[in-house]
Design an enzyme around this catalytic site. Sequence first.
Site, mmCIF file in Angstrom:
data_model
loop_
_atom_site.group_PDB
_atom_site.id
_atom_site.type_symbol
_atom_site.label_atom_id
_atom_site.label_comp_id
_atom_site.label_asym_id
_atom_site.label_seq_id
_atom_site.Cartn_x
_atom_site.Cartn_y
_atom_site.Cartn_z
ATOM 1 N NE ARG A 47 -2.046 4.779 0.420
ATOM 2 C CZ ARG A 47 -3.226 3.569 0.029
ATOM 3 N NH1 ARG A 47 -2.266 2.282 -0.532
ATOM 4 N NH2 ARG A 47 -4.391 2.989 0.178
ATOM 5 C CG ASP A 77 -5.703 -7.196 1.814
ATOM 6 O OD1 ASP A 77 -6.486 -7.768 1.035
ATOM 7 O OD2 ASP A 77 -5.044 -6.065 1.692
ATOM 8 C CD GLN A 122 -8.147 -1.119 -3.635
ATOM 9 O OE1 GLN A 122 -8.813 -0.396 -4.311
ATOM 10 N NE2 GLN A 122 -7.060 -2.185 -3.147
ATOM 11 N NE ARG A 144 -10.386 -6.918 -7.157
ATOM 12 C CZ ARG A 144 -9.439 -6.302 -6.608
ATOM 13 N NH1 ARG A 144 -7.882 -6.249 -6.981
ATOM 14 N NH2 ARG A 144 -9.771 -5.677 -5.362
ATOM 15 C CB SER A 181 -13.329 0.814 -0.269
ATOM 16 O OG SER A 181 -12.086 0.450 -0.693
ATOM 17 N NE ARG A 213 -7.516 -12.219 -2.058
ATOM 18 C CZ ARG A 213 -6.955 -11.292 -1.229
ATOM 19 N NH1 ARG A 213 -7.172 -10.481 -0.367
ATOM 20 N NH2 ARG A 213 -5.999 -11.280 -2.416
ATOM 21 C CB SER A 266 -1.200 0.072 1.162
ATOM 22 O OG SER A 266 -2.096 -1.199 1.293
HETATM 23 C C1 S3P Z 1 -5.835 -1.750 -0.233
HETATM 24 C C2 S3P Z 1 -6.744 -1.523 0.416
HETATM 25 C C3 S3P Z 1 -7.730 -2.996 0.253
HETATM 26 C C4 S3P Z 1 -6.972 -3.982 0.457
HETATM 27 C C5 S3P Z 1 -5.731 -3.385 -1.103
HETATM 28 C C6 S3P Z 1 -4.962 -2.594 -0.608
HETATM 29 C C7 S3P Z 1 -4.978 -0.341 -0.565
HETATM 30 O O1 S3P Z 1 -8.590 -2.763 -0.800
HETATM 31 O O2 S3P Z 1 -7.639 -4.850 0.384
HETATM 32 O O3 S3P Z 1 -4.850 -5.180 -0.532
HETATM 33 O O4 S3P Z 1 -3.211 -0.613 -0.187
HETATM 34 O O5 S3P Z 1 -5.507 0.996 -0.261
HETATM 35 P P1 S3P Z 1 -9.732 -1.590 -0.427
HETATM 36 O O6 S3P Z 1 -9.936 -0.516 -0.353
HETATM 37 O O7 S3P Z 1 -10.950 -2.324 -2.059
HETATM 38 O O8 S3P Z 1 -10.819 -2.428 1.050
#
Ligand code: S3P
Length: 443
Positions: free
Chosen positions: A31, A325, A174, A127, A172, A356, A27
């Site tokens: 970034r 995760d 993300q 997705r 989320s 999953r 992550s």
């Molecule tokens: C992540 C957010 C999570 C996680 C992914 C990494 C991130 O996903 O499952 O492996 O780096 O922001 P979601 O935002 O879909 O929950």
Amino acid sequence: MHGNPSPLTARRSGPLRGRVRVPGDKSISHRALILGALTVGETRISGLLEGEDVLNTGKAVRALGAHVERTGVGAWRLHGVGVAGFAEPKAPLDFGNSGTGCRLMLGTVAGCPIAASFDGDASLRKRPMRRVLEPLERMGAHTLAANDGRLPLRLAGARDPIPIVYEPPVASAQLKSAVLLAGLAAPGETVVIEAEATRDHTEKMLIHFGADVRFAPHGPHGRRITLAGQPELVPRPIVVPADPSSAAFPLVAAAITPGSDVILEGVMLNPLRAGLIDTLIEMGAAVERLNVRIEGGEEVADLRVRGGALRGVEVPAARAPAMIDEYPILAVAASFAEGTTAMRGLKELRVKESDRLAGTADMLRANGVTVEIDGDDLFVAGSGRAPGGGLVATHMDHRLAMSALVMGLASAQPVTIDDGSFIATSFPDFVALMRGLGADIAS
Ligand code: S3P
């Protein structure tokens, strides 16, 4: 393009022993490349995860005009283009297997006056992207073509981005990050109100680069995040700590393999990522945090884990964002525990690199473990041991692949996976690192 499927088999192994460092956090690595590209000047990154997912993000920011250069193992140098400074790419951006790379870049492009095409592999094409496109359209971006809210799609960024107050309908990071990244280009304040706090790496790194980001509590588990738009992001070095989601695999492997004693160095302990460690300790695992310190703005520790008996526990839904995760590998640990482990609130697992929730249940069933899915909850009936002997379908999902191999190290019969090639998306040296600890994993 990914290579041919590469089956792997893990066999019952002696005690695992040694001291290792897993790669940099995925992550934070994504970034670092994206936000580094939005600074003006040079950003140096050390400890970057050099897995396929992050390398694809590096290619994307390069295609958008940033200068990206590898100067050594995990050492990268970037020259950013400034907030909203991306140039229109000549070819579609290919994010491979990575939802994070794709969704964060959708947000970033949404704040630039350019259009770009986004694509990915067969897993990423399944997705949901609509969840991200919806707030980005409110901020002034336009989706030019999308196949039912999925990749491949083309996005035109906003000429004059609009700041919004946004309450994500799902927990989320993300989605939150996509809105904040678009909000960088908007005047005024962009606000994200999370009912359940998710990983805060985007916010922390924005602050590191000089942006004005404020937090306030929201309800029992949530946060209100306020970003002041149009900051000048000032480059500063980034040190990427070891990824707790990758550490999870040797951690559980050592916990379920009798006689093991393993130290995992410098693992990030961000509370919004540490749910698995808390859960394993509740299950009775011998996990110690040694030499707790701050590295790269995050608390890290050397984790010492020893093999021993585990018991089944209740894992509340409120903990899901802090270990989203880690459920496949927790389900493996639960298979070796005495008693039932109930994992609640796993709806989001259905839209990861694979479904999953189904994939984890199938993995355990193929290896003789009793499991049940009830709505969004997963129940694993542990009996202290797992028969193994199964062939596990990994569905282009690195975490299912690594979880199944860990299972094979402690089960009575070997466990085989249909394809280990996707492990390279997040943990390219996984097999070598595990072998170094004494694991018997072979093709
Ligand atoms: C992540 C957010 C999570 C996680 C992914 C990494 C991130 O996903 O499952 O492996 O780096 O922001 P979601 O935002 O879909 O929950």
